[in-house]
Design an enzyme around this catalytic site. Structure first.
Site, PDB file in Angstrom:
ATOM      1  N   PRO A   1     -15.745   2.353  40.408  1.00 48.94           N
ATOM      2  CA  PRO A   1     -17.183   2.885  39.998  1.00 48.94           C
ATOM      3  C   PRO A   1     -18.398   1.639  40.595  1.00 48.94           C
ATOM      4  O   PRO A   1     -17.608   0.449  40.363  1.00 48.94           O
ATOM      5  CB  PRO A   1     -17.585   2.714  38.635  1.00 48.94           C
ATOM      6  CG  PRO A   1     -16.254   3.041  37.805  1.00 48.94           C
ATOM      7  CD  PRO A   1     -15.476   2.131  38.321  1.00 48.94           C
ATOM      8  N   GLU A   2     -19.333   2.689  40.952  1.00 48.53           N
ATOM      9  CA  GLU A   2     -20.428   1.548  42.344  1.00 48.53           C
ATOM     10  C   GLU A   2     -20.997   1.488  41.451  1.00 48.53           C
ATOM     11  O   GLU A   2     -21.426   2.680  40.209  1.00 48.53           O
ATOM     12  CB  GLU A   2     -20.007   1.371  43.964  1.00 48.53           C
ATOM     13  CG  GLU A   2     -18.800   1.146  44.501  1.00 48.53           C
ATOM     14  CD  GLU A   2     -18.174   1.602  45.934  1.00 48.53           C
ATOM     15  OE1 GLU A   2     -19.589   2.059  46.368  1.00 48.53           O
ATOM     16  OE2 GLU A   2     -17.135   1.859  46.658  1.00 48.53           O
TER      17      GLU A   2
END
Length: 271
Positions: A2-3
């Protein structure tokens, strides 16, 4: 992993439902990256005042202190009125008067840490090195250019490090560099002012679009409502090695940079 867009999408998907709730219980599973730093029972009775994001961290502001949450490499949050019995990869249940926030993390690289304040040593150890937020209006193009002049590494590596601007992870660094027409191997310190301006604008545009599309669900990312993202469906280069460039039809190439796979167009992106 997850960014920034995925973390922001996650925040938006449960913030309105958890704010103003009172903590009834905090149940922790197997140990994560860092200890909570306070007894779980001591959080009972505290109220959730806000949910913010700093880089890839979610900050749950309480009426006393705050909780810092990180999704690690493959974690996700789910907020629901109730949760089924916790499985082997469910490592936190924050039980509140308005629902249960669960952290699911198969690889256990996530984190749940309490800190007395955002400026406390516990919080600064995690947040103190982070660069400027790209989406809150404080990302100044001139300051960005000045910072890059001091970095002699490849621009892709500089973006991933997060010291100048935070949250531009592997997917969105590749996409931003393509939009700006910059080869990922170009030395950051040698970028001209016009090229820096193009990159600055591309970072904002790509991240904004990714948030609008619900992030990227390459493997198992879902938001706190269980919904997937769709940005990956319109990626220009990421994950498209061997496929024709959407602009010039040259086959997209891939290479390893710092143990991460980089995607680029050898025609549209100049060294």
């Amino acid at each position: 992993m997850p960014e920034l867009p995925e973390v922001e999408v996650t925040r938006r998907s449960f913030v309105d439902r958890i704010v103003s709730s009172t903590i009834l219980d905090l149940r922790l599973g197997k140990p994560l990256r860092w200890p909570l730093s306070i007894s779980a029972q001591s959080l009972v009775g505290r109220q959730v005042l806000a949910v913010r994001r700093r880089g890839k961290y979610l900050l749950l502001d309480l009426d006393e202190g705050l909780l810092l949450l990180h999704l690690g490499m493959s974690g996700s949050l789910n907020f629901s009125p109730s949760q089924p019995v916790a499985g082997p990869h469910d490592h936190m249940d924050l039980v509140t008067t308005q629902g249960v926030l669960r952290l699911h993390d198969p690889r256990r690289f996530g984190a749940v840490v309490w800190a007395p304040s955002e400026v406390s040593p516990q919080a600064q150890k995690l947040l103190g090195h982070l660069g400027v937020e790209p989406l809150d209006g404080g990302f100044d193009v001139a300051e960005f250019g000045q910072a890059l002049k001091k970095r002699h590494a490849a621009i892709k590596q500089v973006l991933l490090a997060g010291h100048e601007v935070v949250g531009v992870g592997n997917i969105y660094a590749s996409e931003s560099l393509f939009m700006a027409g910059i080869r990922p191997t170009a030395r950051a310190s040698r970028l001209s002012r016009p090229r820096v301006a193009k990159l600055h604008a591309a970072i904002i545009q790509v991240l904004t679009r990714a948030v609008q599309q619900g992030g990227s669900s390459l493997k198992d990312f879902v938001n706190a409502e269980g919904r997937t993202g769709y940005f990956q469906l319109e990626a220009a280069v990421y994950g498209r090695a061997g496929e024709p460039c959407r602009m010039c039809h040259t086959p997209i190439r891939s290479m390893l940079q710092g143990q991460r796979t980089t995607f680029y167009c050898p025609t549209c992106q100049k060294p």
